[in-house]
Design an enzyme around this catalytic site. Structure first.
Site, PDB file in Angstrom:
ATOM      1  N   SER A 264    -101.946  52.803  70.245  1.00 25.18           N
ATOM      2  CA  SER A 264    -102.637  52.404  69.012  1.00 25.18           C
ATOM      3  C   SER A 264    -103.433  53.546  68.420  1.00 25.18           C
ATOM      4  CB  SER A 264    -103.578  51.217  69.252  1.00 25.18           C
ATOM      5  OG  SER A 264    -103.654  50.823  70.568  1.00 25.18           O
TER       6      SER A 264
ATOM      7  N   HIS B 114     -95.513  50.867  66.918  1.00 22.81           N
ATOM      8  CA  HIS B 114     -96.753  50.138  67.185  1.00 22.81           C
ATOM      9  C   HIS B 114     -96.621  48.655  66.840  1.00 22.81           C
ATOM     10  CE1 HIS B 114    -101.192  49.355  66.125  1.00 22.81           C
ATOM     11  NE2 HIS B 114    -101.098  49.415  67.428  1.00 22.81           N
TER      12      HIS B 114
ATOM     13  N   ASN C 273    -104.700  49.264  61.188  1.00 20.95           N
ATOM     14  CA  ASN C 273    -106.044  49.365  61.757  1.00 20.95           C
ATOM     15  C   ASN C 273    -107.010  50.065  60.806  1.00 20.95           C
ATOM     16  OD1 ASN C 273    -105.513  47.874  64.001  1.00 20.95           O
ATOM     17  ND2 ASN C 273    -105.030  49.618  65.305  1.00 20.95           N
TER      18      ASN C 273
ATOM     19  N   GLU D  80     -95.312  49.104  63.098  1.00 25.66           N
ATOM     20  CA  GLU D  80     -95.483  50.395  62.420  1.00 25.66           C
ATOM     21  C   GLU D  80     -94.699  51.469  63.176  1.00 25.66           C
ATOM     22  OE1 GLU D  80    -100.043  50.078  60.698  1.00 25.66           O
ATOM     23  OE2 GLU D  80     -99.773  50.548  62.797  1.00 25.66           O
TER      24      GLU D  80
HETATM   25  N1  NAD Z   1    -103.817  45.323  73.778  1.00 27.69           N
HETATM   26  C1  NAD Z   1    -103.543  45.355  72.487  1.00 27.69           C
HETATM   27  O1  NAD Z   1    -103.925  44.462  71.705  1.00 27.69           O
HETATM   28  C2  NAD Z   1    -102.701  46.479  71.937  1.00 27.69           C
HETATM   29  C3  NAD Z   1    -102.188  46.363  70.633  1.00 27.69           C
HETATM   30  C4  NAD Z   1    -101.347  47.384  70.139  1.00 27.69           C
HETATM   31  C5  NAD Z   1    -101.088  48.497  70.924  1.00 27.69           C
HETATM   32  N2  NAD Z   1    -101.621  48.595  72.203  1.00 27.69           N
HETATM   33  C6  NAD Z   1    -101.255  49.767  72.997  1.00 27.69           C
HETATM   34  O2  NAD Z   1    -100.246  49.370  73.906  1.00 27.69           O
HETATM   35  C7  NAD Z   1    -100.364  50.133  75.128  1.00 27.69           C
HETATM   36  C8  NAD Z   1    -100.527  49.167  76.280  1.00 27.69           C
HETATM   37  O3  NAD Z   1    -101.695  48.402  76.063  1.00 27.69           O
HETATM   38  P1  NAD Z   1    -101.983  47.065  76.909  1.00 27.69           P
HETATM   39  O4  NAD Z   1    -103.182  46.458  76.257  1.00 27.69           O
HETATM   40  O5  NAD Z   1    -100.730  46.285  77.078  1.00 27.69           O
HETATM   41  O6  NAD Z   1    -102.388  47.719  78.313  1.00 27.69           O
HETATM   42  P2  NAD Z   1    -102.674  46.973  79.696  1.00 27.69           P
HETATM   43  O7  NAD Z   1    -103.693  47.783  80.391  1.00 27.69           O
HETATM   44  O8  NAD Z   1    -102.905  45.511  79.479  1.00 27.69           O
HETATM   45  O9  NAD Z   1    -101.267  47.085  80.482  1.00 27.69           O
HETATM   46  C9  NAD Z   1    -100.713  48.291  80.885  1.00 27.69           C
HETATM   47  C10 NAD Z   1     -99.785  48.041  82.071  1.00 27.69           C
HETATM   48  O10 NAD Z   1     -99.203  49.299  82.415  1.00 27.69           O
HETATM   49  C11 NAD Z   1     -99.058  49.327  83.823  1.00 27.69           C
HETATM   50  N3  NAD Z   1     -98.891  50.707  84.282  1.00 27.69           N
HETATM   51  C12 NAD Z   1     -99.844  51.643  84.520  1.00 27.69           C
HETATM   52  N4  NAD Z   1     -99.274  52.779  84.936  1.00 27.69           N
HETATM   53  C13 NAD Z   1     -97.936  52.566  84.956  1.00 27.69           C
HETATM   54  C14 NAD Z   1     -96.806  53.363  85.307  1.00 27.69           C
HETATM   55  N5  NAD Z   1     -96.951  54.628  85.720  1.00 27.69           N
HETATM   56  N6  NAD Z   1     -95.562  52.807  85.225  1.00 27.69           N
HETATM   57  C15 NAD Z   1     -95.409  51.525  84.829  1.00 27.69           C
HETATM   58  N7  NAD Z   1     -96.439  50.726  84.492  1.00 27.69           N
HETATM   59  C16 NAD Z   1     -97.691  51.230  84.543  1.00 27.69           C
HETATM   60  C17 NAD Z   1    -100.307  48.641  84.339  1.00 27.69           C
HETATM   61  O11 NAD Z   1    -100.107  48.179  85.685  1.00 27.69           O
HETATM   62  C18 NAD Z   1    -100.488  47.518  83.323  1.00 27.69           C
HETATM   63  O12 NAD Z   1     -99.855  46.327  83.771  1.00 27.69           O
HETATM   64  C19 NAD Z   1    -101.563  51.064  74.929  1.00 27.69           C
HETATM   65  O13 NAD Z   1    -101.091  52.309  74.491  1.00 27.69           O
HETATM   66  C20 NAD Z   1    -102.363  50.365  73.838  1.00 27.69           C
HETATM   67  O14 NAD Z   1    -103.140  51.264  73.084  1.00 27.69           O
HETATM   68  C21 NAD Z   1    -102.408  47.607  72.723  1.00 27.69           C
END
Ligand code: NAD
Length: 329
Positions: free
Chosen positions: A136, A156, A207, A168
């Site tokens: 993000s 995104h 955003n 996006e």
């Molecule tokens: N949460 C949101 O609302 C949101 C919205 C849009 C974009 N994002 C982006 O999406 C991405 C993920 O966010 P999230 O909120 O889902 O994160 P999160 O922390 O909920 O989940 C991430 C997952 O990745 C796993 N992980 C860590 N290292 C790993 C590896 N080496 N191999 C495989 N899996 C691994 C973790 O165990 C975890 O389950 C980020 O870049 C975030 O900025 C998040």
């Protein structure tokens, strides 16, 4: 037999393998399962990979529950079991990406973790594979310029990714236009509404727009002009009510550009251009009042209200999606 596309050639799909293409989604946290679900609903094979078996198990359950709810509300045509045949969960990255035309990285927003995955992907994926990040905020293709310069960009999704239509796609000068166009078409075939952002700007598009409105809302509440609940009533009963069906430029055309120009010349100078966060939010963060997840934020979510508001939000978003699909297919 799956063969990697040649360099410069857009990824091929694989109908002869019993599904359209294979998509690997890395990270089964908040976003990964919903992203995998998008592709399953589009008829693709989705492989979700995580280092944490618990996250993987929960991810599969989240997908199934979401599909059940969508089925009950008449949004999807098939039973969850039928979609689940297109799902695999694994802790093995190499197994997940073997045969994948598209790899979506959705691991925590930490450059070191992301970089270690890209190193692995560089070793494991044929050159034609399109690799995207759901980041993000990070300008990843600029941070790791050696990594697949033409085939690595930002894709995104919005939370909950299986529901919110917008995606996006953020490309750089080095991104191959055909890779972006290919992904845009594939997302549209899955029912998404992708847009392309040309070049990295902090917060991409949505955003930025959202933060501009939040800054003004926080500013007016801090000044004591309005209360948070009144701001939310205004957002729901006027801005959101119309914006669901009328875009911003569309709205300006309806209002009349002379009127917009006149109002803008009066109101723009008075809008907040504060670059520091106001006390009303920093104070809440200091106290641990973080919103729904901590039971208290601007509003109170104690006594089971958190689960109630989450459920209500999910149902209303799905109802909104039904309307969206009907009127903006
Ligand atoms: N949460 C949101 O609302 C949101 C919205 C849009 C974009 N994002 C982006 O999406 C991405 C993920 O966010 P999230 O909120 O889902 O994160 P999160 O922390 O909920 O989940 C991430 C997952 O990745 C796993 N992980 C860590 N290292 C790993 C590896 N080496 N191999 C495989 N899996 C691994 C973790 O165990 C975890 O389950 C980020 O870049 C975030 O900025 C998040």
């Amino acid at each position: 037999m799956w063969t990697a596309p040649a360099v410069g050639e857009p990824p091929r799909n694989n109908r002869e393998r019993g599904f359209y293409m294979q998509v690997a989604v890395i990270g089964a946290g908040v976003m990964g399962p919903g992203i995998a679900q998008v592709w399953m609903m589009g008829g693709h094979q989705a492989v979700l990979v995580d280092v944490d078996e618990g996250a993987l198990k929960k991810g599969g359950e989240v997908i199934r529950e979401s599909l059940s709810m969508m089925r009950e509300m008449g949004i999807v045509a098939k039973e969850p079991d039928q979609y689940m045949t297109l799902y695999t969960g694994t802790t093995s990255l190499s197994q997940a990406v073997e045969g994948a035309s598209l790899v979506i990285e959705a691991v925590p927003e930490m450059p070191d973790i992301k970089q270690s995955i890209y190193r692995e992907l560089d070793r494991l994926c044929p050159e034609g594979t399109v690799i995207v990040s759901n980041t993000s905020s990070l300008p990843l293709p600029d941070m790791f310029p050696e990594f697949r310069p033409d085939r690595f960009f930002v894709c995104h999704f919005f939370n909950p990714p299986a529901v919110v239509p917008l995606v996006e796609l953020v490309k750089t000068e080095r991104t191959a236009p055909e890779a972006v166009e290919w992904l845009k078409d594939e997302l549209a075939r899955c029912g998404k509404k992708p847009i392309v952002v040309n070049g990295f700007v902090m917060g991409f598009l949505v955003n930025r727009l959202q933060m501009a409105m939040m800054r003004e809302a926080l500013h007016l509440v801090q000044r004591g002009v309005v209360r948070p609940d009144d701001v939310d009533t205004a957002a729901l009963a006027a801005i959101g009510f119309k914006t669901a069906w009328q875009g911003m430029f569309d709205t300006m055309d309806y209002i009349g550009l002379d009127t917009v120009a006149m109002a803008g010349s009066i109101i723009f100078p008075d809008l907040s251009n504060e670059t520091k966060l106001p006390e009303i939010i920093t104070e809440k963060v200091r106290r641990g009042h973080l919103g729904v997840k901590s039971g208290r934020g601007f509003f109170n979510y104690a006594d089971g209200r958190a689960a109630e508001v989450m459920q209500r939000r999910q149902t209303l978003l799905l109802e909104q999606w039904k309307l969206f699909k009907k009127h903006m297919p």
